[in-house]
Write a protein that holds these residues in place. Structure first.
Motif, PDB file in Angstrom:
ATOM      1  N   THR A  71       0.851  -1.182   0.000  1.00  0.00           N
ATOM      2  CA  THR A  71       0.000   0.000   0.000  1.00  0.00           C
ATOM      3  C   THR A  71       0.890   1.236   0.000  1.00  0.00           C
ATOM      4  O   THR A  71       2.122   1.131   0.061  1.00  0.00           O
ATOM      5  N   GLU A  72       0.287   2.386  -0.029  1.00  0.00           N
ATOM      6  CA  GLU A  72       1.069   3.628   0.029  1.00  0.00           C
ATOM      7  C   GLU A  72       1.746   3.812   1.379  1.00  0.00           C
ATOM      8  O   GLU A  72       2.645   4.620   1.527  1.00  0.00           O
ATOM      9  N   LYS A  73       1.339   3.019   2.364  1.00  0.00           N
ATOM     10  CA  LYS A  73       1.921   3.096   3.711  1.00  0.00           C
ATOM     11  C   LYS A  73       3.029   2.056   3.929  1.00  0.00           C
ATOM     12  O   LYS A  73       3.635   2.006   5.001  1.00  0.00           O
ATOM     13  N   THR A  74       3.298   1.207   2.935  1.00  0.00           N
ATOM     14  CA  THR A  74       4.291   0.148   3.102  1.00  0.00           C
ATOM     15  C   THR A  74       5.690   0.739   3.182  1.00  0.00           C
ATOM     16  O   THR A  74       6.157   1.398   2.260  1.00  0.00           O
ATOM     17  N   ARG A  75       6.362   0.481   4.287  1.00  0.00           N
ATOM     18  CA  ARG A  75       7.719   0.981   4.503  1.00  0.00           C
ATOM     19  C   ARG A  75       8.767  -0.096   4.303  1.00  0.00           C
ATOM     20  O   ARG A  75       9.920   0.196   4.000  1.00  0.00           O
ATOM     21  N   MET A  76       8.381  -1.358   4.522  1.00  0.00           N
ATOM     22  CA  MET A  76       9.362  -2.437   4.493  1.00  0.00           C
ATOM     23  C   MET A  76       8.742  -3.720   3.961  1.00  0.00           C
ATOM     24  O   MET A  76       7.570  -4.014   4.206  1.00  0.00           O
ATOM     25  N   VAL A  77       9.550  -4.481   3.226  1.00  0.00           N
ATOM     26  CA  VAL A  77       9.261  -5.878   2.912  1.00  0.00           C
ATOM     27  C   VAL A  77      10.261  -6.702   3.718  1.00  0.00           C
ATOM     28  O   VAL A  77      11.474  -6.556   3.546  1.00  0.00           O
ATOM     29  N   ALA A  78       9.769  -7.535   4.623  1.00  0.00           N
ATOM     30  CA  ALA A  78      10.628  -8.337   5.514  1.00  0.00           C
ATOM     31  C   ALA A  78      10.375  -9.803   5.225  1.00  0.00           C
ATOM     32  O   ALA A  78       9.299 -10.325   5.531  1.00  0.00           O
ATOM     33  N   ILE A  79      11.352 -10.469   4.620  1.00  0.00           N
ATOM     34  CA  ILE A  79      11.104 -11.826   4.142  1.00  0.00           C
ATOM     35  C   ILE A  79      12.295 -12.754   4.357  1.00  0.00           C
ATOM     36  O   ILE A  79      13.440 -12.329   4.354  1.00  0.00           O
ATOM     37  N   SER A  80      11.970 -14.028   4.508  1.00  0.00           N
ATOM     38  CA  SER A  80      12.989 -15.075   4.494  1.00  0.00           C
ATOM     39  C   SER A  80      13.294 -15.433   3.055  1.00  0.00           C
ATOM     40  O   SER A  80      12.368 -15.646   2.261  1.00  0.00           O
ATOM     41  N   HIS A  81      14.568 -15.505   2.717  1.00  0.00           N
ATOM     42  CA  HIS A  81      14.962 -15.856   1.355  1.00  0.00           C
ATOM     43  C   HIS A  81      14.473 -17.254   1.006  1.00  0.00           C
ATOM     44  O   HIS A  81      14.021 -17.506  -0.113  1.00  0.00           O
TER      45      HIS A  81
ATOM     46  N   ALA B  20      10.447  -3.290  -5.099  1.00  0.00           N
ATOM     47  CA  ALA B  20      10.578  -2.462  -3.897  1.00  0.00           C
ATOM     48  C   ALA B  20      11.305  -1.154  -4.188  1.00  0.00           C
ATOM     49  O   ALA B  20      10.935  -0.091  -3.658  1.00  0.00           O
ATOM     50  N   LYS B  21      12.325  -1.223  -5.011  1.00  0.00           N
ATOM     51  CA  LYS B  21      13.062  -0.009  -5.356  1.00  0.00           C
ATOM     52  C   LYS B  21      12.163   0.991  -6.056  1.00  0.00           C
ATOM     53  O   LYS B  21      12.195   2.201  -5.771  1.00  0.00           O
ATOM     54  N   LYS B  22      11.331   0.496  -6.965  1.00  0.00           N
ATOM     55  CA  LYS B  22      10.407   1.367  -7.694  1.00  0.00           C
ATOM     56  C   LYS B  22       9.428   2.044  -6.742  1.00  0.00           C
ATOM     57  O   LYS B  22       9.069   3.215  -6.940  1.00  0.00           O
ATOM     58  N   GLU B  23       9.018   1.320  -5.701  1.00  0.00           N
ATOM     59  CA  GLU B  23       8.038   1.842  -4.749  1.00  0.00           C
ATOM     60  C   GLU B  23       8.687   2.510  -3.534  1.00  0.00           C
ATOM     61  O   GLU B  23       7.983   2.944  -2.624  1.00  0.00           O
ATOM     62  N   GLU B  24      10.014   2.568  -3.524  1.00  0.00           N
ATOM     63  CA  GLU B  24      10.769   3.163  -2.408  1.00  0.00           C
ATOM     64  C   GLU B  24      10.462   2.461  -1.086  1.00  0.00           C
ATOM     65  O   GLU B  24      10.226   3.093  -0.052  1.00  0.00           O
ATOM     66  N   ILE B  25      10.468   1.129  -1.138  1.00  0.00           N
ATOM     67  CA  ILE B  25      10.239   0.295   0.043  1.00  0.00           C
ATOM     68  C   ILE B  25      11.551  -0.385   0.415  1.00  0.00           C
ATOM     69  O   ILE B  25      12.266  -0.888  -0.449  1.00  0.00           O
ATOM     70  N   VAL B  26      11.879  -0.391   1.691  1.00  0.00           N
ATOM     71  CA  VAL B  26      13.108  -1.030   2.177  1.00  0.00           C
ATOM     72  C   VAL B  26      12.932  -2.542   2.189  1.00  0.00           C
ATOM     73  O   VAL B  26      11.898  -3.060   2.641  1.00  0.00           O
ATOM     74  N   VAL B  27      13.927  -3.252   1.682  1.00  0.00           N
ATOM     75  CA  VAL B  27      13.900  -4.720   1.652  1.00  0.00           C
ATOM     76  C   VAL B  27      14.825  -5.270   2.738  1.00  0.00           C
ATOM     77  O   VAL B  27      16.033  -5.028   2.725  1.00  0.00           O
ATOM     78  N   LEU B  28      14.245  -6.011   3.679  1.00  0.00           N
ATOM     79  CA  LEU B  28      14.992  -6.752   4.699  1.00  0.00           C
ATOM     80  C   LEU B  28      14.921  -8.226   4.349  1.00  0.00           C
ATOM     81  O   LEU B  28      13.830  -8.799   4.254  1.00  0.00           O
ATOM     82  N   LEU B  29      16.074  -8.837   4.139  1.00  0.00           N
ATOM     83  CA  LEU B  29      16.131 -10.248   3.773  1.00  0.00           C
ATOM     84  C   LEU B  29      16.799 -11.060   4.865  1.00  0.00           C
ATOM     85  O   LEU B  29      17.916 -10.775   5.273  1.00  0.00           O
TER      86      LEU B  29
END
Length: 383
Positions: A137-147, A165-174
Protein backbone atom coordinates in the motif's frame (compact mmCIF):
# COMPACT_ATOMS: atom_id res chain seq x y z
CA UNK A 1 25.45 -40.42 13.81
CA UNK A 2 24.07 -39.31 10.44
CA UNK A 3 23.31 -35.61 10.66
CA UNK A 4 20.41 -34.20 8.64
CA UNK A 5 19.61 -31.02 10.60
CA UNK A 6 21.65 -28.41 8.72
CA UNK A 7 18.73 -25.98 8.57
CA UNK A 8 19.17 -25.63 12.33
CA UNK A 9 22.97 -25.66 12.42
CA UNK A 10 25.60 -27.19 10.16
CA UNK A 11 27.64 -30.15 11.36
CA UNK A 12 30.39 -31.18 11.10
CA UNK A 13 32.33 -27.96 10.80
CA UNK A 14 35.43 -27.72 8.60
CA UNK A 15 38.64 -28.41 10.53
CA UNK A 16 39.91 -24.89 9.87
CA UNK A 17 36.97 -23.46 11.82
CA UNK A 18 38.05 -25.21 15.01
CA UNK A 19 41.68 -24.31 14.33
CA UNK A 20 40.86 -20.61 13.87
CA UNK A 21 38.82 -20.52 17.07
CA UNK A 22 41.51 -22.36 19.02
CA UNK A 23 44.13 -19.94 17.76
CA UNK A 24 41.99 -16.97 18.77
CA UNK A 25 41.63 -18.29 22.32
CA UNK A 26 45.24 -19.44 22.78
CA UNK A 27 47.26 -16.93 20.76
CA UNK A 28 45.53 -13.53 20.85
CA UNK A 29 42.68 -13.72 23.33
CA UNK A 30 42.63 -9.97 23.96
CA UNK A 31 39.84 -7.45 23.65
CA UNK A 32 39.57 -6.17 20.04
CA UNK A 33 39.61 -2.41 19.74
CA UNK A 34 40.14 -1.97 23.49
CA UNK A 35 43.86 -1.41 23.62
CA UNK A 36 46.94 -0.39 21.67
CA UNK A 37 49.00 -3.46 22.51
CA UNK A 38 49.82 -6.10 19.91
CA UNK A 39 47.35 -8.75 21.06
CA UNK A 40 44.40 -6.34 21.00
CA UNK A 41 45.48 -5.12 17.59
CA UNK A 42 45.75 -8.70 16.30
CA UNK A 43 42.26 -9.52 17.57
CA UNK A 44 40.91 -6.35 16.01
CA UNK A 45 42.60 -7.13 12.70
CA UNK A 46 41.02 -10.60 12.57
CA UNK A 47 37.58 -9.04 13.02
CA UNK A 48 38.21 -6.37 10.39
CA UNK A 49 39.40 -8.98 7.90
CA UNK A 50 36.23 -10.97 8.57
CA UNK A 51 34.16 -7.84 7.90
CA UNK A 52 35.96 -7.30 4.63
CA UNK A 53 35.46 -10.95 3.61
CA UNK A 54 31.71 -10.76 4.32
CA UNK A 55 31.32 -7.42 2.54
CA UNK A 56 33.03 -8.88 -0.53
CA UNK A 57 31.00 -12.11 -0.50
CA UNK A 58 27.65 -10.32 -0.35
CA UNK A 59 28.64 -7.20 -2.30
CA UNK A 60 28.07 -4.74 0.54
CA UNK A 61 29.40 -1.19 -0.01
CA UNK A 62 32.28 -1.64 2.45
CA UNK A 63 33.32 -3.46 5.61
CA UNK A 64 31.85 -0.76 7.86
CA UNK A 65 28.41 -1.86 6.61
CA UNK A 66 28.95 -5.29 8.25
CA UNK A 67 27.77 -5.58 11.86
CA UNK A 68 28.27 -8.61 14.10
CA UNK A 69 25.70 -10.04 16.50
CA UNK A 70 25.21 -13.15 18.60
CA UNK A 71 22.83 -14.70 16.06
CA UNK A 72 20.47 -13.92 13.17
CA UNK A 73 17.62 -13.27 15.61
CA UNK A 74 19.50 -10.37 17.18
CA UNK A 75 20.46 -9.05 13.74
CA UNK A 76 16.82 -9.16 12.63
CA UNK A 77 15.67 -7.49 15.84
CA UNK A 78 18.13 -4.67 15.20
CA UNK A 79 16.80 -4.26 11.67
CA UNK A 80 13.11 -4.41 12.61
CA UNK A 81 12.84 -2.90 16.08
CA UNK A 82 15.49 -0.32 15.24
CA UNK A 83 13.75 0.84 12.07
CA UNK A 84 12.05 4.27 12.33
CA UNK A 85 8.49 3.03 11.91
CA UNK A 86 5.62 5.39 12.67
CA UNK A 87 2.05 4.60 13.66
CA UNK A 88 0.10 3.50 10.60
CA UNK A 89 3.13 2.22 8.68
CA UNK A 90 2.74 -1.07 6.85
CA UNK A 91 5.02 -4.09 6.37
CA UNK A 92 4.70 -6.95 3.90
CA UNK A 93 5.98 -10.32 5.11
CA UNK A 94 5.10 -13.91 4.18
CA UNK A 95 3.43 -16.92 5.72
CA UNK A 96 6.83 -18.63 5.50
CA UNK A 97 8.50 -16.41 8.09
CA UNK A 98 10.47 -17.66 11.07
CA UNK A 99 9.50 -16.27 14.46
CA UNK A 100 12.68 -14.17 14.31
CA UNK A 101 10.76 -11.94 11.88
CA UNK A 102 7.20 -12.57 13.04
CA UNK A 103 7.70 -11.74 16.72
CA UNK A 104 9.56 -8.43 16.31
CA UNK A 105 6.96 -7.32 13.76
CA UNK A 106 4.05 -8.33 15.98
CA UNK A 107 5.72 -6.49 18.86
CA UNK A 108 5.61 -3.35 16.74
CA UNK A 109 1.92 -3.92 15.99
CA UNK A 110 1.30 -3.62 19.73
CA UNK A 111 3.81 -0.89 20.54
CA UNK A 112 3.80 1.35 17.47
CA UNK A 113 0.55 0.55 15.72
CA UNK A 114 2.03 -0.70 12.46
CA UNK A 115 0.14 -3.20 10.30
CA UNK A 116 1.38 -6.36 8.58
CA UNK A 117 0.24 -8.32 5.55
CA UNK A 118 1.47 -11.92 5.41
CA UNK A 119 1.29 -13.09 1.79
CA UNK A 120 0.35 -16.70 1.05
CA UNK A 121 2.20 -19.10 -1.26
CA UNK A 122 0.56 -20.09 -4.53
CA UNK A 123 -0.55 -23.61 -5.44
CA UNK A 124 3.07 -24.49 -6.26
CA UNK A 125 4.18 -23.54 -2.76
CA UNK A 126 5.98 -20.47 -4.11
CA UNK A 127 5.61 -16.79 -3.22
CA UNK A 128 6.34 -14.57 -6.21
CA UNK A 129 6.68 -10.84 -6.76
CA UNK A 130 3.08 -10.37 -7.90
CA UNK A 131 1.88 -11.21 -4.42
CA UNK A 132 4.10 -8.52 -2.94
CA UNK A 133 2.86 -6.05 -5.52
CA UNK A 134 -0.75 -6.85 -4.64
CA UNK A 135 -0.11 -6.65 -0.89
CA UNK A 136 1.71 -3.31 -0.72
CA UNK A 137 0.00 0.00 0.00
CA UNK A 138 1.07 3.63 0.03
CA UNK A 139 1.92 3.10 3.71
CA UNK A 140 4.29 0.15 3.10
CA UNK A 141 7.72 0.98 4.50
CA UNK A 142 9.36 -2.44 4.49
CA UNK A 143 9.26 -5.88 2.91
CA UNK A 144 10.63 -8.34 5.51
CA UNK A 145 11.10 -11.83 4.14
CA UNK A 146 12.99 -15.08 4.49
CA UNK A 147 14.96 -15.86 1.35
CA UNK A 148 14.03 -19.52 1.80
CA UNK A 149 11.52 -21.16 4.10
CA UNK A 150 13.12 -23.11 6.93
CA UNK A 151 10.26 -25.62 6.64
CA UNK A 152 9.52 -26.16 2.93
CA UNK A 153 12.76 -24.82 1.47
CA UNK A 154 10.80 -22.62 -0.97
CA UNK A 155 12.94 -19.73 -2.26
CA UNK A 156 11.66 -16.22 -2.95
CA UNK A 157 13.07 -14.57 -6.08
CA UNK A 158 14.70 -11.70 -4.26
CA UNK A 159 15.89 -9.98 -7.43
CA UNK A 160 12.28 -9.56 -8.60
CA UNK A 161 11.16 -8.35 -5.18
CA UNK A 162 14.10 -5.96 -5.05
CA UNK A 163 13.17 -4.35 -8.39
CA UNK A 164 9.57 -3.88 -7.29
CA UNK A 165 10.58 -2.46 -3.90
CA UNK A 166 13.06 -0.01 -5.36
CA UNK A 167 10.41 1.37 -7.69
CA UNK A 168 8.04 1.84 -4.75
CA UNK A 169 10.77 3.16 -2.41
CA UNK A 170 10.24 0.29 0.04
CA UNK A 171 13.11 -1.03 2.18
CA UNK A 172 13.90 -4.72 1.65
CA UNK A 173 14.99 -6.75 4.70
CA UNK A 174 16.13 -10.25 3.77
CA UNK A 175 16.68 -13.09 6.23
CA UNK A 176 19.22 -15.26 4.39
CA UNK A 177 19.81 -17.72 7.22
CA UNK A 178 18.81 -20.66 4.99
CA UNK A 179 20.58 -19.44 1.85
CA UNK A 180 23.80 -17.63 2.76
CA UNK A 181 26.50 -20.04 1.65
CA UNK A 182 24.15 -22.06 -0.57
CA UNK A 183 22.75 -19.48 -3.02
CA UNK A 184 24.79 -16.53 -4.39
CA UNK A 185 23.54 -13.25 -2.89
CA UNK A 186 24.43 -9.79 -4.22
CA UNK A 187 23.04 -6.91 -2.15
CA UNK A 188 23.46 -4.46 -5.01
CA UNK A 189 22.08 -6.39 -7.98
CA UNK A 190 19.42 -8.17 -5.89
CA UNK A 191 18.11 -4.91 -4.44
CA UNK A 192 18.63 -5.87 -0.78
CA UNK A 193 18.78 -3.00 1.72
CA UNK A 194 19.22 -4.95 4.95
CA UNK A 195 20.64 -8.47 4.94
CA UNK A 196 20.67 -10.71 8.01
CA UNK A 197 21.96 -14.24 8.40
CA UNK A 198 23.31 -16.77 10.87
CA UNK A 199 26.96 -17.73 10.72
CA UNK A 200 26.45 -21.27 11.97
CA UNK A 201 24.35 -22.70 9.14
CA UNK A 202 25.44 -22.91 5.49
CA UNK A 203 28.41 -20.60 6.09
CA UNK A 204 29.79 -23.42 8.29
CA UNK A 205 30.82 -21.12 11.14
CA UNK A 206 30.22 -21.63 14.87
CA UNK A 207 27.11 -20.86 16.86
CA UNK A 208 27.06 -17.47 18.52
CA UNK A 209 27.65 -15.64 15.23
CA UNK A 210 25.15 -13.56 13.28
CA UNK A 211 25.47 -10.66 10.87
CA UNK A 212 23.45 -7.67 9.69
CA UNK A 213 24.56 -5.81 6.58
CA UNK A 214 23.08 -2.40 5.81
CA UNK A 215 23.49 -1.11 2.27
CA UNK A 216 22.60 2.45 3.26
CA UNK A 217 21.68 4.56 6.26
CA UNK A 218 18.09 3.79 7.19
CA UNK A 219 18.34 5.70 10.46
CA UNK A 220 18.20 2.57 12.57
CA UNK A 221 18.19 3.18 16.29
CA UNK A 222 20.73 0.92 18.05
CA UNK A 223 19.03 -1.57 20.36
CA UNK A 224 22.06 -1.88 22.62
CA UNK A 225 24.38 0.97 23.64
CA UNK A 226 27.58 0.96 25.64
CA UNK A 227 31.30 0.53 25.21
CA UNK A 228 32.77 0.67 21.71
CA UNK A 229 36.49 0.90 22.45
CA UNK A 230 36.77 4.30 20.75
CA UNK A 231 35.18 7.73 21.10
CA UNK A 232 34.87 6.93 24.79
CA UNK A 233 34.54 10.61 25.65
CA UNK A 234 31.04 10.66 24.15
CA UNK A 235 28.12 10.20 26.55
CA UNK A 236 25.96 8.85 23.74
CA UNK A 237 26.46 6.07 21.25
CA UNK A 238 28.84 7.13 18.44
CA UNK A 239 27.33 7.82 15.03
CA UNK A 240 30.21 6.16 13.15
CA UNK A 241 29.77 2.68 11.72
CA UNK A 242 30.09 -0.09 12.81
CA UNK A 243 30.49 1.26 16.36
CA UNK A 244 26.97 2.67 16.41
CA UNK A 245 25.53 -0.85 16.15
CA UNK A 246 28.09 -2.95 18.03
CA UNK A 247 28.16 -2.09 21.71
CA UNK A 248 30.23 -4.36 23.93
CA UNK A 249 32.97 -6.88 23.33
CA UNK A 250 32.62 -8.89 20.14
CA UNK A 251 32.90 -12.68 19.92
CA UNK A 252 36.43 -12.80 18.50
CA UNK A 253 36.79 -16.63 18.51
CA UNK A 254 33.39 -17.00 16.89
CA UNK A 255 34.08 -14.38 14.23
CA UNK A 256 37.46 -15.98 13.49
CA UNK A 257 35.68 -19.30 13.09
CA UNK A 258 33.05 -17.75 10.84
CA UNK A 259 35.75 -16.29 8.59
CA UNK A 260 37.31 -19.75 8.33
CA UNK A 261 33.93 -21.28 7.52
CA UNK A 262 33.44 -18.75 4.73
CA UNK A 263 36.85 -19.69 3.37
CA UNK A 264 35.75 -23.33 3.27
CA UNK A 265 32.53 -22.41 1.46
CA UNK A 266 34.44 -20.35 -1.10
CA UNK A 267 36.92 -23.20 -1.58
CA UNK A 268 34.13 -25.70 -2.25
CA UNK A 269 32.20 -23.19 -4.36
CA UNK A 270 28.66 -22.02 -3.62
CA UNK A 271 27.41 -23.34 -6.96
CA UNK A 272 29.00 -26.75 -6.30
CA UNK A 273 27.42 -26.89 -2.83
CA UNK A 274 24.04 -26.02 -4.32
CA UNK A 275 24.30 -28.75 -6.98
CA UNK A 276 25.41 -31.37 -4.45
CA UNK A 277 22.60 -30.60 -2.01
CA UNK A 278 20.09 -30.48 -4.88
CA UNK A 279 21.18 -33.97 -5.94
CA UNK A 280 20.64 -35.28 -2.41
CA UNK A 281 17.24 -33.58 -2.24
CA UNK A 282 16.15 -35.02 -5.57
CA UNK A 283 17.21 -38.52 -4.50
CA UNK A 284 15.40 -38.23 -1.17
CA UNK A 285 12.15 -36.83 -2.55
CA UNK A 286 12.00 -39.54 -5.23
CA UNK A 287 12.66 -42.17 -2.57
CA UNK A 288 9.91 -40.82 -0.31
CA UNK A 289 7.45 -40.95 -3.20
CA UNK A 290 7.94 -44.72 -3.30
CA UNK A 291 6.97 -45.23 0.35
CA UNK A 292 3.23 -45.53 0.94
CA UNK A 293 1.74 -43.46 3.71
CA UNK A 294 4.48 -40.83 3.57
CA UNK A 295 3.78 -37.28 2.38
CA UNK A 296 6.41 -34.63 1.68
CA UNK A 297 5.87 -30.90 1.25
CA UNK A 298 7.49 -28.14 -0.76
CA UNK A 299 7.80 -26.99 -4.38
CA UNK A 300 8.08 -29.75 -6.98
CA UNK A 301 10.49 -27.56 -8.98
CA UNK A 302 13.77 -28.22 -7.16
CA UNK A 303 15.37 -25.13 -8.69
CA UNK A 304 13.01 -23.07 -6.54
CA UNK A 305 13.93 -24.57 -3.16
CA UNK A 306 16.91 -25.34 -0.98
CA UNK A 307 17.63 -28.79 0.45
CA UNK A 308 15.07 -28.62 3.25
CA UNK A 309 12.38 -31.31 3.01
CA UNK A 310 9.52 -31.75 5.50
CA UNK A 311 7.44 -34.92 5.57
CA UNK A 312 4.96 -36.86 7.67
CA UNK A 313 4.39 -40.56 8.17
CA UNK A 314 0.72 -41.48 8.39
CA UNK A 315 -0.30 -42.41 11.91
CA UNK A 316 2.96 -41.32 13.57
CA UNK A 317 3.45 -37.99 15.35
CA UNK A 318 6.44 -36.03 14.05
CA UNK A 319 8.26 -36.02 17.40
CA UNK A 320 7.83 -39.76 17.79
CA UNK A 321 9.20 -40.39 14.30
CA UNK A 322 12.19 -38.16 14.99
CA UNK A 323 12.83 -39.88 18.31
CA UNK A 324 12.82 -43.30 16.65
CA UNK A 325 15.22 -42.10 13.96
CA UNK A 326 17.54 -40.74 16.63
CA UNK A 327 17.46 -43.60 19.13
CA UNK A 328 17.20 -46.60 16.83
CA UNK A 329 18.96 -45.45 13.68
CA UNK A 330 21.31 -42.71 14.94
CA UNK A 331 19.89 -40.26 12.41
CA UNK A 332 19.42 -36.64 13.50
CA UNK A 333 16.43 -34.74 12.07
CA UNK A 334 14.16 -31.97 13.36
CA UNK A 335 10.48 -32.40 14.26
CA UNK A 336 7.67 -30.09 15.29
CA UNK A 337 6.81 -26.52 14.30
CA UNK A 338 10.33 -25.30 13.43
CA UNK A 339 9.66 -21.83 14.94
CA UNK A 340 7.47 -21.11 11.90
CA UNK A 341 3.82 -21.32 13.02
CA UNK A 342 2.35 -19.53 10.00
CA UNK A 343 4.04 -21.98 7.64
CA UNK A 344 2.38 -24.91 9.37
CA UNK A 345 -0.91 -23.01 9.35
CA UNK A 346 -0.58 -22.76 5.57
CA UNK A 347 0.33 -26.45 5.23
CA UNK A 348 -2.42 -27.44 7.70
CA UNK A 349 0.12 -29.34 9.78
CA UNK A 350 -0.07 -27.34 13.00
CA UNK A 351 -1.55 -30.16 15.08
CA UNK A 352 1.34 -32.63 14.78
CA UNK A 353 4.04 -30.65 12.98
CA UNK A 354 6.37 -32.29 10.49
CA UNK A 355 9.67 -34.14 10.37
CA UNK A 356 12.24 -31.96 8.63
CA UNK A 357 15.31 -33.25 6.84
CA UNK A 358 17.96 -30.76 5.70
CA UNK A 359 21.16 -31.60 3.88
CA UNK A 360 24.65 -30.11 3.98
CA UNK A 361 27.78 -30.20 1.85
CA UNK A 362 29.25 -33.24 3.61
CA UNK A 363 26.20 -35.52 3.36
CA UNK A 364 26.21 -38.41 0.87
CA UNK A 365 23.75 -40.40 -1.23
CA UNK A 366 24.56 -43.46 0.90
CA UNK A 367 23.41 -41.59 4.02
CA UNK A 368 20.20 -40.57 2.25
CA UNK A 369 19.56 -44.21 1.33
CA UNK A 370 20.04 -45.18 4.98
CA UNK A 371 17.40 -42.63 5.96
CA UNK A 372 14.96 -43.87 3.32
CA UNK A 373 15.40 -47.45 4.52
CA UNK A 374 14.76 -46.33 8.11
CA UNK A 375 11.57 -44.49 7.12
CA UNK A 376 10.34 -47.55 5.24
CA UNK A 377 10.97 -49.75 8.30
CA UNK A 378 9.23 -47.31 10.62
CA UNK A 379 6.26 -47.12 8.29
CA UNK A 380 6.01 -50.92 8.13
CA UNK A 381 6.24 -51.24 11.89
CA UNK A 382 3.22 -48.97 12.40
CA UNK A 383 0.97 -50.60 9.78
Amino acid sequence: MIYFDHAASSYPKPEQVAFAMHEAVTSYSANPGRGGHKLAEQAGNVIEQARKKIATLFHAPSKKHVWFYQNATMALNQAILGFPFQEGDHVVATMFEHNSIIRPLEKLVLEKGISITYVEPNEEGIIDVRQFEDAHTEKTRMVAISHASNVTGAVVSIKDVGKFAKKEEIVVLLDASQTAGTIPIDMESDGIDLLAFAGHKSLLGPQGTGVLLSKGDYNLSPLVVGGTGSQSELLHQPQSWPNRYEAGTLNTPGIAGLAAGIDAVIEMGIEAIWEHEKELMDHFIKGLAGISGVTSYGPSDLSKRVAVIPFEIEGIASHEAAMILDEHYQIAVRAGMHCAPKTHETLQTSENGLVRVSFGPYNTIKEVDTLLEAIEEIRQAFL
